[in-house]
Design a protein around this motif. Structure first.
Motif, PDB file in Angstrom:
ATOM      1  N   PRO A   1       0.621  -1.177  -0.099  1.00 22.05           N
ATOM      2  CA  PRO A   1      -0.006  -0.011   0.082  1.00 22.05           C
ATOM      3  C   PRO A   1       0.807   1.241  -0.005  1.00 22.05           C
ATOM      4  N   VAL A   2       0.202   2.430  -0.560  1.00 25.95           N
ATOM      5  CA  VAL A   2       1.127   3.633  -0.646  1.00 25.95           C
ATOM      6  C   VAL A   2       0.340   4.599  -0.007  1.00 25.95           C
ATOM      7  N   ARG A   3       1.271   5.783   0.357  1.00 27.74           N
ATOM      8  CA  ARG A   3       0.350   6.838   1.107  1.00 27.74           C
ATOM      9  C   ARG A   3      -0.066   7.863   0.275  1.00 27.74           C
ATOM     10  N   GLY A   4      -1.224   8.497   0.764  1.00 24.49           N
ATOM     11  CA  GLY A   4      -1.887   9.726  -0.029  1.00 24.49           C
ATOM     12  C   GLY A   4      -2.172   9.192  -1.421  1.00 24.49           C
ATOM     13  N   PRO A   5      -2.957   8.259  -1.770  1.00 23.14           N
ATOM     14  CA  PRO A   5      -3.049   8.019  -3.242  1.00 23.14           C
ATOM     15  C   PRO A   5      -4.119   8.935  -3.689  1.00 23.14           C
ATOM     16  N   ILE A   6      -4.868   9.474  -3.053  1.00 23.99           N
ATOM     17  CA  ILE A   6      -5.844  10.495  -3.721  1.00 23.99           C
ATOM     18  C   ILE A   6      -5.121  12.062  -3.829  1.00 23.99           C
ATOM     19  N   ARG A   7      -4.447  12.352  -3.133  1.00 21.81           N
ATOM     20  CA  ARG A   7      -3.576  13.486  -3.416  1.00 21.81           C
ATOM     21  C   ARG A   7      -2.435  13.227  -4.422  1.00 21.81           C
ATOM     22  N   THR A   8      -1.932  12.034  -4.442  1.00 25.73           N
ATOM     23  CA  THR A   8      -1.137  12.004  -5.487  1.00 25.73           C
ATOM     24  C   THR A   8      -1.491  11.823  -6.826  1.00 25.73           C
ATOM     25  N   ARG A   9      -2.720  11.455  -6.901  1.00 28.36           N
ATOM     26  CA  ARG A   9      -3.378  11.265  -8.216  1.00 28.36           C
ATOM     27  C   ARG A   9      -3.897  12.666  -8.673  1.00 28.36           C
ATOM     28  N   LEU A  10      -4.355  13.285  -7.757  1.00 28.23           N
ATOM     29  CA  LEU A  10      -4.994  14.830  -8.158  1.00 28.23           C
ATOM     30  C   LEU A  10      -3.585  15.601  -8.608  1.00 28.23           C
TER      31      LEU A  10
ATOM     32  N   LEU B   1      -0.734  18.019 -13.235  1.00 32.42           N
ATOM     33  CA  LEU B   1       0.444  18.011 -14.062  1.00 32.42           C
ATOM     34  C   LEU B   1       0.067  17.560 -15.427  1.00 32.42           C
ATOM     35  N   ALA B   2      -0.857  16.747 -15.786  1.00 31.86           N
ATOM     36  CA  ALA B   2      -1.256  16.282 -17.136  1.00 31.86           C
ATOM     37  C   ALA B   2      -2.034  17.623 -17.824  1.00 31.86           C
ATOM     38  N   ALA B   3      -2.865  18.075 -16.911  1.00 36.70           N
ATOM     39  CA  ALA B   3      -3.675  19.135 -17.567  1.00 36.70           C
ATOM     40  C   ALA B   3      -2.819  20.244 -17.760  1.00 36.70           C
ATOM     41  N   ILE B   4      -1.686  20.596 -17.075  1.00 37.53           N
ATOM     42  CA  ILE B   4      -0.969  21.781 -17.317  1.00 37.53           C
ATOM     43  C   ILE B   4      -0.207  21.642 -18.777  1.00 37.53           C
ATOM     44  N   LEU B   5       0.362  20.170 -18.962  1.00 34.81           N
ATOM     45  CA  LEU B   5       0.951  20.033 -20.153  1.00 34.81           C
ATOM     46  C   LEU B   5       0.124  20.061 -21.402  1.00 34.81           C
ATOM     47  N   GLY B   6      -1.213  19.404 -21.009  1.00 31.55           N
ATOM     48  CA  GLY B   6      -2.059  19.590 -22.191  1.00 31.55           C
ATOM     49  C   GLY B   6      -2.504  21.070 -22.458  1.00 31.55           C
ATOM     50  N   ALA B   7      -2.851  21.702 -21.524  1.00 29.23           N
ATOM     51  CA  ALA B   7      -2.988  23.297 -21.901  1.00 29.23           C
ATOM     52  C   ALA B   7      -1.768  24.009 -22.529  1.00 29.23           C
ATOM     53  N   GLY B   8      -0.627  23.592 -21.998  1.00 30.99           N
ATOM     54  CA  GLY B   8       0.507  24.148 -22.643  1.00 30.99           C
ATOM     55  C   GLY B   8       0.765  23.930 -24.025  1.00 30.99           C
ATOM     56  N   GLY B   9       0.474  22.489 -24.227  1.00 30.99           N
ATOM     57  CA  GLY B   9       0.364  22.048 -25.794  1.00 30.99           C
ATOM     58  C   GLY B   9      -0.594  22.851 -26.666  1.00 30.99           C
ATOM     59  N   TRP B  10      -1.751  22.983 -26.053  1.00 35.99           N
ATOM     60  CA  TRP B  10      -2.870  23.798 -26.870  1.00 35.99           C
ATOM     61  C   TRP B  10      -2.416  25.183 -27.304  1.00 35.99           C
TER      62      TRP B  10
ATOM     63  N   ALA C   1      -0.916  14.637 -23.492  1.00 37.61           N
ATOM     64  CA  ALA C   1      -1.554  14.605 -22.222  1.00 37.61           C
ATOM     65  C   ALA C   1      -2.914  13.801 -21.923  1.00 37.61           C
ATOM     66  N   PRO C   2      -3.964  13.437 -22.601  1.00 34.11           N
ATOM     67  CA  PRO C   2      -4.969  12.672 -22.297  1.00 34.11           C
ATOM     68  C   PRO C   2      -4.424  11.234 -21.819  1.00 34.11           C
ATOM     69  N   VAL C   3      -3.287  10.706 -22.588  1.00 39.83           N
ATOM     70  CA  VAL C   3      -2.749   9.591 -21.942  1.00 39.83           C
ATOM     71  C   VAL C   3      -2.200   9.225 -20.800  1.00 39.83           C
ATOM     72  N   LEU C   4      -1.411  10.518 -20.391  1.00 42.08           N
ATOM     73  CA  LEU C   4      -0.703  10.536 -19.235  1.00 42.08           C
ATOM     74  C   LEU C   4      -1.683  10.809 -18.176  1.00 42.08           C
ATOM     75  N   ALA C   5      -2.725  11.715 -18.523  1.00 43.96           N
ATOM     76  CA  ALA C   5      -3.921  11.895 -17.385  1.00 43.96           C
ATOM     77  C   ALA C   5      -4.687  10.719 -17.025  1.00 43.96           C
ATOM     78  N   LEU C   6      -4.786   9.686 -17.941  1.00 45.76           N
ATOM     79  CA  LEU C   6      -5.502   8.603 -17.593  1.00 45.76           C
ATOM     80  C   LEU C   6      -4.440   7.349 -16.924  1.00 45.76           C
ATOM     81  N   GLN C   7      -3.376   7.381 -17.063  1.00 45.24           N
ATOM     82  CA  GLN C   7      -2.514   6.494 -16.521  1.00 45.24           C
ATOM     83  C   GLN C   7      -2.313   6.925 -15.321  1.00 45.24           C
ATOM     84  N   TRP C   8      -1.844   8.200 -15.052  1.00 44.79           N
ATOM     85  CA  TRP C   8      -1.679   8.940 -13.583  1.00 44.79           C
ATOM     86  C   TRP C   8      -2.838   8.930 -12.686  1.00 44.79           C
ATOM     87  N   VAL C   9      -4.171   8.921 -13.222  1.00 51.52           N
ATOM     88  CA  VAL C   9      -5.410   8.936 -12.366  1.00 51.52           C
ATOM     89  C   VAL C   9      -5.663   7.720 -11.847  1.00 51.52           C
ATOM     90  N   VAL C  10      -5.303   6.526 -12.839  1.00 51.39           N
ATOM     91  CA  VAL C  10      -5.544   5.249 -12.464  1.00 51.39           C
ATOM     92  C   VAL C  10      -4.469   4.809 -11.222  1.00 51.39           C
TER      93      VAL C  10
END
Length: 269
Positions: free
Chosen positions: A116-125, A130-139, A158-167
């Motif tokens: 088990p890992v610490r702070g899973p929700i905080r880490t995912r958010l 970060l993925a949103a920033i990369l995507g917005a910067g790309g646009w 960005a969408p792929v990274l967002a999905l992987q990181w949220v999961v």
């Protein structure tokens, strides 16, 4: 064209690298015994096959669009045939790259346990932000011609990274050394190969749609592309193993459910 062709590029760089990875894997008795394990053997390569199909489906429209827009082109006589706007060798590259990266990753110590890992929700958010920033910067970069290619890579990734990181951001962070080593080695190799291909005119990047910034002669856009695509593969395979392990544990009555509460942050890969 008197220089090497795209097919010769495959034969010179991708085929030998894959043969080396296969040969060195079979030399090791440990790797051979792992081939019968449902997680590192058949299960692992099933994950590779799934990721390869996803890569082809997700990359093909993007790749064809950028070629049609003139972001890059191919030297005269360097390709065999074209399907859509992309040469058949381009599709072959999309199919081969995940397997090359997966072969390298299979040489490393893939996790067999998932503490088990610490702070899973905080880490995912945080990872999602970060993925949103990369995507917005790309646009934003898409709005200028000289940053168009770089922006297209970031917006597409960005969408792929967002999905992987949220999961699975907590699990990926806990195995960050594995993810880093698994990503950087094939990225470096493919960057060197790409630099040679550009030098010989197998493919030609548009000066209009690129920044002109290079690292050892390699456009930063190409380095960014290989970095994010190899990251897709490595993270996808680590998360695939994690998901399969969780389902396996759920089917085993002797194994309790995984809990993130009060957990420590594991460092070892």
């Amino acid at each position: 064209m008197t220089g090497p062709t795209y097919l010769q590029f495959h034969l010179a760089f991708l085929l030998p690298a894959m043969m080396l990875m296969v040969a060195t894997a079979f030399v090791s008795r440990t790797r051979m015994s792992a081939a019968v394990d449902p997680f590192t053997g058949r299960g692992y390569w099933s994950g590779v096959a799934i990721i390869t199909v996803v890569a082809l489906v997700y990359t093909t429209p993007w790749d064809n669009y950028l070629i049609a827009a003139g972001v890059w082109s191919y030297g005269e006589g360097s390709t065999l045939a074209t399907l859509g706007y992309a040469p058949v060798e381009e599709y072959l590259f999309i199919l081969v790259q995940p397997w090359l990266t997966a072969l390298w990753l299979s040489h490393l110590s893939l996790p067999s346990e998932w503490p088990p890992v610490r702070g899973p929700i905080r880490t995912r958010l945080a990872a999602l932000a970060l993925a949103a920033i990369l995507g917005a910067g790309g646009w934003q970069l898409l709005a200028r011609s000289e940053t168009f290619y770089l922006g297209a890579i970031l917006a597409w990734a960005a969408p792929v990274l967002a999905l992987q990181w949220v999961v699975g951001a907590p699990q990926l962070w806990a195995r960050r050394r594995l993810v880093t080593l698994g990503t950087l080695v094939p990225t470096t190799y493919l960057c060197v190969a790409d630099r040679v291909a550009i030098e010989y005119g197998i493919w030609i990047l548009s000066e209009r749609y690129t920044t002109g910034l290079t690292v050892a002669g390699l456009p930063v856009e190409e380095a960014t592309f290989f970095l994010v695509t190899n990251l897709f593969v490595v993270q996808g395979l680590v998360l695939y193993r994690w998901v399969v392990s969780r389902f396996g544990a759920a089917d085993d009555p002797t194994v309790g459910p995984e809990s993130d509460a009060g957990a420590i942050d594991p460092e070892s890969p």
